[in-house]
Design an enzyme around this catalytic site. Structure first.
Site, PDB file in Angstrom:
ATOM      1  N   LYS A 148       0.827  -1.210   0.000  1.00  0.00           N
ATOM      2  CA  LYS A 148       0.000   0.000   0.000  1.00  0.00           C
ATOM      3  C   LYS A 148       0.868   1.271   0.000  1.00  0.00           C
ATOM      4  CE  LYS A 148      -2.144  -1.004   3.848  1.00  0.00           C
ATOM      5  NZ  LYS A 148      -1.396  -2.247   4.191  1.00  0.00           N
ATOM      6  N   ARG A 183      -9.508   0.414   9.223  1.00  0.00           N
ATOM      7  CA  ARG A 183      -9.021  -0.906   9.586  1.00  0.00           C
ATOM      8  C   ARG A 183     -10.067  -1.728  10.337  1.00  0.00           C
ATOM      9  NH1 ARG A 183      -3.227   0.467   9.045  1.00  0.00           N
ATOM     10  NH2 ARG A 183      -2.005  -1.362   9.505  1.00  0.00           N
ATOM     11  N   ARG A 202      11.446  -5.639   5.271  1.00  0.00           N
ATOM     12  CA  ARG A 202      11.209  -4.242   4.892  1.00  0.00           C
ATOM     13  C   ARG A 202      12.217  -3.311   5.562  1.00  0.00           C
ATOM     14  NH1 ARG A 202       5.300  -1.737   5.476  1.00  0.00           N
ATOM     15  NH2 ARG A 202       5.486  -2.439   7.634  1.00  0.00           N
ATOM     16  N   ARG A 246      11.639  -0.952  11.004  1.00  0.00           N
ATOM     17  CA  ARG A 246      10.635  -0.494  11.971  1.00  0.00           C
ATOM     18  C   ARG A 246      10.602  -1.411  13.183  1.00  0.00           C
ATOM     19  NH1 ARG A 246       5.189   0.532   8.566  1.00  0.00           N
ATOM     20  NH2 ARG A 246       4.361  -0.567  10.376  1.00  0.00           N
ATOM     21  N   ARG A 256      -0.079  -8.516  13.725  1.00  0.00           N
ATOM     22  CA  ARG A 256      -0.732  -7.592  12.788  1.00  0.00           C
ATOM     23  C   ARG A 256      -1.543  -8.337  11.740  1.00  0.00           C
ATOM     24  NH1 ARG A 256       4.563  -5.096  11.711  1.00  0.00           N
ATOM     25  NH2 ARG A 256       3.819  -4.008   9.864  1.00  0.00           N
TER      26      ARG A 256
HETATM   27  P1  ADP Z   1       1.613  -1.596   7.766  1.00  0.00           P
HETATM   28  O1  ADP Z   1       2.348  -0.774   6.733  1.00  0.00           O
HETATM   29  O2  ADP Z   1       2.407  -2.724   8.273  1.00  0.00           O
HETATM   30  O3  ADP Z   1       0.238  -1.965   7.332  1.00  0.00           O
HETATM   31  P2  ADP Z   1       0.985   0.842   9.194  1.00  0.00           P
HETATM   32  O4  ADP Z   1       2.165   1.711   9.040  1.00  0.00           O
HETATM   33  O5  ADP Z   1      -0.191   1.116   8.319  1.00  0.00           O
HETATM   34  O6  ADP Z   1       1.463  -0.667   9.039  1.00  0.00           O
HETATM   35  O7  ADP Z   1       0.472   0.853  10.696  1.00  0.00           O
HETATM   36  C1  ADP Z   1       1.364   0.646  11.777  1.00  0.00           C
HETATM   37  C2  ADP Z   1       0.588   0.573  13.078  1.00  0.00           C
HETATM   38  O8  ADP Z   1      -0.101   1.819  13.305  1.00  0.00           O
HETATM   39  C3  ADP Z   1      -0.517  -0.477  13.120  1.00  0.00           C
HETATM   40  O9  ADP Z   1      -0.019  -1.755  13.469  1.00  0.00           O
HETATM   41  C4  ADP Z   1      -1.450   0.107  14.197  1.00  0.00           C
HETATM   42  O10 ADP Z   1      -0.907  -0.074  15.485  1.00  0.00           O
HETATM   43  C5  ADP Z   1      -1.373   1.600  13.893  1.00  0.00           C
HETATM   44  N1  ADP Z   1      -2.427   2.019  12.932  1.00  0.00           N
HETATM   45  C6  ADP Z   1      -2.250   2.491  11.669  1.00  0.00           C
HETATM   46  N2  ADP Z   1      -3.427   2.770  11.086  1.00  0.00           N
HETATM   47  C7  ADP Z   1      -4.389   2.479  12.009  1.00  0.00           C
HETATM   48  C8  ADP Z   1      -5.820   2.541  12.003  1.00  0.00           C
HETATM   49  N3  ADP Z   1      -6.526   2.957  10.927  1.00  0.00           N
HETATM   50  N4  ADP Z   1      -6.466   2.150  13.134  1.00  0.00           N
HETATM   51  C9  ADP Z   1      -5.801   1.735  14.222  1.00  0.00           C
HETATM   52  N5  ADP Z   1      -4.459   1.642  14.279  1.00  0.00           N
HETATM   53  C10 ADP Z   1      -3.745   2.008  13.194  1.00  0.00           C
HETATM   54  P1  ADP Z   2       2.192  -1.779   3.230  1.00  0.00           P
HETATM   55  O1  ADP Z   2       2.226  -0.285   3.179  1.00  0.00           O
HETATM   56  O2  ADP Z   2       0.953  -2.346   2.593  1.00  0.00           O
HETATM   57  O3  ADP Z   2       2.435  -2.348   4.590  1.00  0.00           O
HETATM   58  P2  ADP Z   2       4.768  -1.637   1.789  1.00  0.00           P
HETATM   59  O4  ADP Z   2       4.502  -0.788   0.593  1.00  0.00           O
HETATM   60  O5  ADP Z   2       5.493  -1.036   2.911  1.00  0.00           O
HETATM   61  O6  ADP Z   2       3.376  -2.318   2.299  1.00  0.00           O
HETATM   62  O7  ADP Z   2       5.533  -2.940   1.298  1.00  0.00           O
HETATM   63  C1  ADP Z   2       5.971  -3.936   2.229  1.00  0.00           C
HETATM   64  C2  ADP Z   2       7.351  -4.460   1.804  1.00  0.00           C
HETATM   65  O8  ADP Z   2       7.227  -5.212   0.597  1.00  0.00           O
HETATM   66  C3  ADP Z   2       8.365  -3.376   1.510  1.00  0.00           C
HETATM   67  O9  ADP Z   2       9.617  -3.863   1.934  1.00  0.00           O
HETATM   68  C4  ADP Z   2       8.321  -3.202  -0.003  1.00  0.00           C
HETATM   69  O10 ADP Z   2       9.558  -2.757  -0.525  1.00  0.00           O
HETATM   70  C5  ADP Z   2       7.997  -4.616  -0.477  1.00  0.00           C
HETATM   71  N1  ADP Z   2       7.127  -4.661  -1.663  1.00  0.00           N
HETATM   72  C6  ADP Z   2       6.152  -3.781  -2.020  1.00  0.00           C
HETATM   73  N2  ADP Z   2       5.534  -4.182  -3.165  1.00  0.00           N
HETATM   74  C7  ADP Z   2       6.134  -5.355  -3.520  1.00  0.00           C
HETATM   75  C8  ADP Z   2       5.933  -6.277  -4.621  1.00  0.00           C
HETATM   76  N3  ADP Z   2       5.003  -6.060  -5.565  1.00  0.00           N
HETATM   77  N4  ADP Z   2       6.726  -7.380  -4.660  1.00  0.00           N
HETATM   78  C9  ADP Z   2       7.662  -7.594  -3.690  1.00  0.00           C
HETATM   79  N5  ADP Z   2       7.902  -6.773  -2.650  1.00  0.00           N
HETATM   80  C10 ADP Z   2       7.149  -5.669  -2.563  1.00  0.00           C
END
Ligand code: ADP
Ligand code: ADP
Ligand code: ZN
Length: 215
Positions: free
Chosen positions: A16, A92, A126, A159, A170
């Site tokens: 995302k 979420r 990541r 992270r 998660r």
């Molecule tokens: P990821 O990229 O792994 O999906 P995010 O960066 O979106 O993780 O979120 C990291 C953390 O921030 C989540 O595990 C949660 O603790 C918190 N968080 C983010 N967005 C939300 C939301 N919409 N509602 C509740 N908690 C959130």
């Molecule tokens: P989210 O925001 O949904 O948690 P990220 O964009 O941070 O996901 O991507 C999670 C990890 O996967 C990062 O290390 C990113 O570089 C890698 N990644 C993203 N898209 C792809 C893909 N299409 N194939 C393989 N790895 C990917």
């Protein structure tokens, strides 16, 4: 003309953040992400909201959801100043989805599909830029120079919550709380399912086409 209003859904690690940057650049819209907003405010005092912990940090390190009142306020505030946007990391759970419905309409709802096994590999490998938040992967998306951000020269870090225990929690939280949100949007005319297991470029091509089609 105002920019598209895009919602991007998918489990943690689906891509995302990576694809939201492309959307923000290409369509000149704001990237609204609750994850980044919360990371920048990990230690804000939320005790007046009657929550279990006094700051977002404890929830985030465990991989649990931060209370709805906190994230709803972040999104509401960000949306008032955004013309077009890509919203990433929210809603979420179904309560947040209901809240969002009162805040804005959506032109495109993208849902990135990736298997759980692949998600664990992506999240544990990541690396993120400490300065600009750009995403990398030790194997799948390497920077030109190890440990250094291609975009801004910042330092790449892991992270706190990208460890195996928090990652698994998660993904459980996603299945229990966020999957029903995706099911809720599935019947919407604006909904487009995207195969998130393709290469980043292939995923981007599908997303770009979906947004262009919707406009
Ligand atoms: P990821 O990229 O792994 O999906 P995010 O960066 O979106 O993780 O979120 C990291 C953390 O921030 C989540 O595990 C949660 O603790 C918190 N968080 C983010 N967005 C939300 C939301 N919409 N509602 C509740 N908690 C959130
Ligand atoms: P989210 O925001 O949904 O948690 P990220 O964009 O941070 O996901 O991507 C999670 C990890 O996967 C990062 O290390 C990113 O570089 C890698 N990644 C993203 N898209 C792809 C893909 N299409 N194939 C393989 N790895 C990917
Ligand atoms: Zn950077």
């Amino acid at each position: 003309m105002s920019g598209p209003r895009v919602l991007i859904l998918g489990p943690p690690g689906a891509g995302k953040g990576t694809q939201s940057s492309n959307i923000a650049d290409e369509f000149d819209v704001e990237h609204i992400t609750t994850g980044d907003a919360l990371r920048a405010n990990k230690d804000m005092d939320i005790s007046d909201m009657d929550t279990e912990y006094d700051t977002p940090r404890e929830y985030m390190e465990a991989g649990d959801l931060v209370p709805d009142a906190v994230v709803n306020a972040i999104v509401e505030e960000a949306l008032t100043s955004a013309d077009g946007f890509v919203l990433d990391g929210y809603p979420r759970n179904l309560e947040q989805a209901e809240e969002l419905e009162g805040m804005t309409d959506l032109d495109v709802i993208l849902s990135l599909d990736v298997s759980r096994e692949e998600l664990v590999d992506r999240l544990t490998g990541r690396r993120v830029c400490d300065d600009c938040g750009a995403n990398y992967h030790v194997e799948f998306n390497q920077p030109e120079e190890e440990g250094v951000c291609d975009e801004c020269g910042g330092e790449l870090i892991q992270r706190d919550d990208d460890n195996e225990e928090s990652v698994n929690n998660r993904l459980d939280v996603f299945e229990e709380n966020t999957l029903p949100v995706i099911e809720h949007y599935e019947d919407d005319d604006a909904f487009v399912a995207i195969d998130g297991e393709q290469t980043p470029d292939e995923v981007w091509a599908d997303i770009e086409a979906a947004i262009e089609d919707a406009n």
